[in-house]
Write an enzyme that holds these catalytic residues in place. Sequence first.
Site, mmCIF file in Angstrom:
data_model
loop_
_atom_site.group_PDB
_atom_site.id
_atom_site.type_symbol
_atom_site.label_atom_id
_atom_site.label_comp_id
_atom_site.label_asym_id
_atom_site.label_seq_id
_atom_site.Cartn_x
_atom_site.Cartn_y
_atom_site.Cartn_z
ATOM 1 C CB CYS A 11 -5.308 2.715 -1.129
ATOM 2 S SG CYS A 11 -3.560 3.071 -0.814
ATOM 3 C CG ASN A 14 0.011 1.503 3.153
ATOM 4 O OD1 ASN A 14 0.798 1.027 3.959
ATOM 5 N ND2 ASN A 14 -0.860 2.419 3.509
ATOM 6 C CB CYS A 16 -1.338 7.833 -3.007
ATOM 7 S SG CYS A 16 0.074 7.997 -4.119
ATOM 8 N NE ARG A 17 -6.198 5.347 -3.836
ATOM 9 C CZ ARG A 17 -6.871 4.383 -4.447
ATOM 10 N NH1 ARG A 17 -8.145 4.551 -4.737
ATOM 11 N NH2 ARG A 17 -6.280 3.253 -4.769
ATOM 12 C CB SER A 18 -4.422 3.671 2.743
ATOM 13 O OG SER A 18 -3.215 3.162 2.240
ATOM 14 C CG ASP A 126 -4.294 5.587 -7.323
ATOM 15 O OD1 ASP A 126 -3.514 6.448 -6.863
ATOM 16 O OD2 ASP A 126 -3.945 4.417 -7.567
#
Length: 156
Positions: A11, A14, A16-18, A126
């Site tokens: 993301c 690095n 939140c999402r990934s 996000d």
Amino acid sequence: MKTRTAILFVCMGNICRSPTAEGVFRARADAAGLQLEIDSAGTHAYHIGNAPDARSTRHAAARGYDLSSQRARQFAADDFERFDYVLAMDHDNLAILQRACPPQHRHKVKLFMEYASRSGSDIVPDPYYGGANGFDMVLDYVEDAADGLIAVLRKD
């Protein structure tokens, strides 16, 4: 010589999402008995060395996923060589990866949500500037895509 399939989730920062994708996928791959190399990275250097966002960590923990040992890192050019799957969370990060990717590795770079079957979205949105429901949505989407990717890996 590499012996395990290696998967990288990417993301922007690095945090939140990934890292959520890394934590969820690691737990689900372990439960499926798959021996994989799993990591995450960001296309930008905003948060290098930081733990995942506290909200991501808290929401993941509520579903039984542990993100506590992860630290943010920036995507590196040698990641294209090292990983078999380089999976972006959205179109912006996909475009950044595609521009940087050598031709011989382009087949590895995809949207993670290509493996989803229930969510109806082609990206993991996000949640950083939103509320709690955004972090739950990320988990819903990531769990869906993780299940799809595990199904693909089991066939191979």
